[in-house]
Design a protein around this motif. Structure first.
Motif, PDB file in Angstrom:
ATOM      1  N   TRP A 105       0.833  -1.195   0.000  1.00  0.00           N
ATOM      2  CA  TRP A 105       0.000   0.000   0.000  1.00  0.00           C
ATOM      3  C   TRP A 105       0.875   1.255   0.000  1.00  0.00           C
ATOM      4  CZ3 TRP A 105      -1.062   4.470   2.593  1.00  0.00           C
ATOM      5  CH2 TRP A 105      -2.256   5.119   2.239  1.00  0.00           C
ATOM      6  N   GLY A 106       1.953   1.238   0.794  1.00  0.00           N
ATOM      7  CA  GLY A 106       2.865   2.379   0.851  1.00  0.00           C
ATOM      8  C   GLY A 106       3.512   2.670  -0.497  1.00  0.00           C
ATOM      9  N   LEU A 107       3.923   1.620  -1.208  1.00  0.00           N
ATOM     10  CA  LEU A 107       4.495   1.817  -2.549  1.00  0.00           C
ATOM     11  C   LEU A 107       3.464   2.441  -3.483  1.00  0.00           C
ATOM     12  CD1 LEU A 107       6.419  -1.558  -3.074  1.00  0.00           C
ATOM     13  CD2 LEU A 107       7.437   0.707  -2.712  1.00  0.00           C
ATOM     14  N   ASN A 108       2.242   1.916  -3.459  1.00  0.00           N
ATOM     15  CA  ASN A 108       1.183   2.455  -4.314  1.00  0.00           C
ATOM     16  C   ASN A 108       0.818   3.884  -3.925  1.00  0.00           C
ATOM     17  OD1 ASN A 108       0.991   0.141  -5.886  1.00  0.00           O
ATOM     18  ND2 ASN A 108      -0.487  -0.801  -4.515  1.00  0.00           N
ATOM     19  N   HIS A 109       0.819   4.167  -2.631  1.00  0.00           N
ATOM     20  CA  HIS A 109       0.509   5.519  -2.161  1.00  0.00           C
ATOM     21  C   HIS A 109       1.558   6.511  -2.648  1.00  0.00           C
ATOM     22  CE1 HIS A 109      -1.103   8.663   0.339  1.00  0.00           C
ATOM     23  NE2 HIS A 109       0.059   8.815   0.949  1.00  0.00           N
ATOM     24  N   ARG A 110       2.825   6.113  -2.576  1.00  0.00           N
ATOM     25  CA  ARG A 110       3.892   6.993  -3.089  1.00  0.00           C
ATOM     26  C   ARG A 110       3.666   7.305  -4.557  1.00  0.00           C
ATOM     27  NH1 ARG A 110       8.820   8.114  -1.251  1.00  0.00           N
ATOM     28  NH2 ARG A 110       9.181   7.675   0.915  1.00  0.00           N
ATOM     29  N   LYS A 111       3.303   6.279  -5.342  1.00  0.00           N
ATOM     30  CA  LYS A 111       3.038   6.488  -6.781  1.00  0.00           C
ATOM     31  C   LYS A 111       1.866   7.437  -6.974  1.00  0.00           C
ATOM     32  CE  LYS A 111       4.648   1.947  -8.244  1.00  0.00           C
ATOM     33  NZ  LYS A 111       4.222   0.598  -8.637  1.00  0.00           N
ATOM     34  N   GLU A 112       0.830   7.251  -6.171  1.00  0.00           N
ATOM     35  CA  GLU A 112      -0.376   8.086  -6.277  1.00  0.00           C
ATOM     36  C   GLU A 112      -0.073   9.538  -5.939  1.00  0.00           C
ATOM     37  OE1 GLU A 112      -4.366   8.952  -6.983  1.00  0.00           O
ATOM     38  OE2 GLU A 112      -3.399   7.007  -7.314  1.00  0.00           O
ATOM     39  N   ILE A 113       0.659   9.744  -4.862  1.00  0.00           N
ATOM     40  CA  ILE A 113       0.919  11.104  -4.377  1.00  0.00           C
ATOM     41  C   ILE A 113       2.066  11.785  -5.116  1.00  0.00           C
ATOM     42  CG2 ILE A 113       1.596  12.455  -2.318  1.00  0.00           C
ATOM     43  CD1 ILE A 113      -1.288  11.309  -2.274  1.00  0.00           C
ATOM     44  N   LEU A 114       3.152  11.028  -5.312  1.00  0.00           N
ATOM     45  CA  LEU A 114       4.344  11.622  -5.925  1.00  0.00           C
ATOM     46  C   LEU A 114       4.411  11.394  -7.429  1.00  0.00           C
ATOM     47  CD1 LEU A 114       6.963  10.524  -3.227  1.00  0.00           C
ATOM     48  CD2 LEU A 114       5.793  12.731  -3.411  1.00  0.00           C
ATOM     49  N   GLY A 115       3.545  10.531  -7.933  1.00  0.00           N
ATOM     50  CA  GLY A 115       3.557  10.232  -9.349  1.00  0.00           C
ATOM     51  C   GLY A 115       4.778   9.441  -9.777  1.00  0.00           C
ATOM     52  N   LYS A 116       5.356   8.690  -8.827  1.00  0.00           N
ATOM     53  CA  LYS A 116       6.574   7.897  -9.145  1.00  0.00           C
ATOM     54  C   LYS A 116       6.298   6.441  -8.991  1.00  0.00           C
ATOM     55  CE  LYS A 116       9.730  11.489  -7.641  1.00  0.00           C
ATOM     56  NZ  LYS A 116      10.764  11.889  -6.753  1.00  0.00           N
TER      57      LYS A 116
END
Length: 116
Positions: A105-116
């Motif tokens: 979830w943390g990896l996906n959240h980073r992608k969602e928020i930071l676009g990475k």
């Protein structure tokens, strides 16, 4: 003043176990400490070095909390000098699925928020 709605029994039943779980593992450091120990950092200084920005005082308190909740075992070896090791208990291993899900979830959240 508006009346508060009574909490439904089902809602409360869903909340209480989650609250209990969060009481045990919440905060900035507990899960990080468990991950560190899981990665074979067994001694206090090894755990401390593996977690950026944690103080010795906070680590000592959190280790004591985790031990009280039976998530880690503290073993004292009567060597010279005395050494202490921390290991995850069998009970703590039941958190592995939760830890993996939080990681994903943390990896996906980073992608969602930071676009990475």
């Amino acid at each position: 003043m508006a009346k508060e709605k009574p909490m439904s029994e089902n809602c409360l039943k869903d909340m209480l176990p989650i609250r209990d779980a969060l009481d045990v593992v919440s905060g900035k450091w507990k899960m990080m400490i468990l991950v560190s120990i899981k990665h074979n950092n067994k001694r206090f200084r090894d755990i401390e070095r593996s977690i950026p920005k944690i103080s010795s005082k906070v680590l000592a308190k959190e280790l004591k909390d985790l031990e009280q909740h039976k998530l880690i075992k503290r073993t004292v070896y009567d060597d010279y000098p005395v050494s202490i090791e921390y290991t995850m208990t069998e009970y703590a291993m039941s958190l592995e699925k939760v830890m993996n899900e939080l990681h994903t979830w943390g990896l996906n959240h980073r992608k969602e928020i930071l676009g990475k």
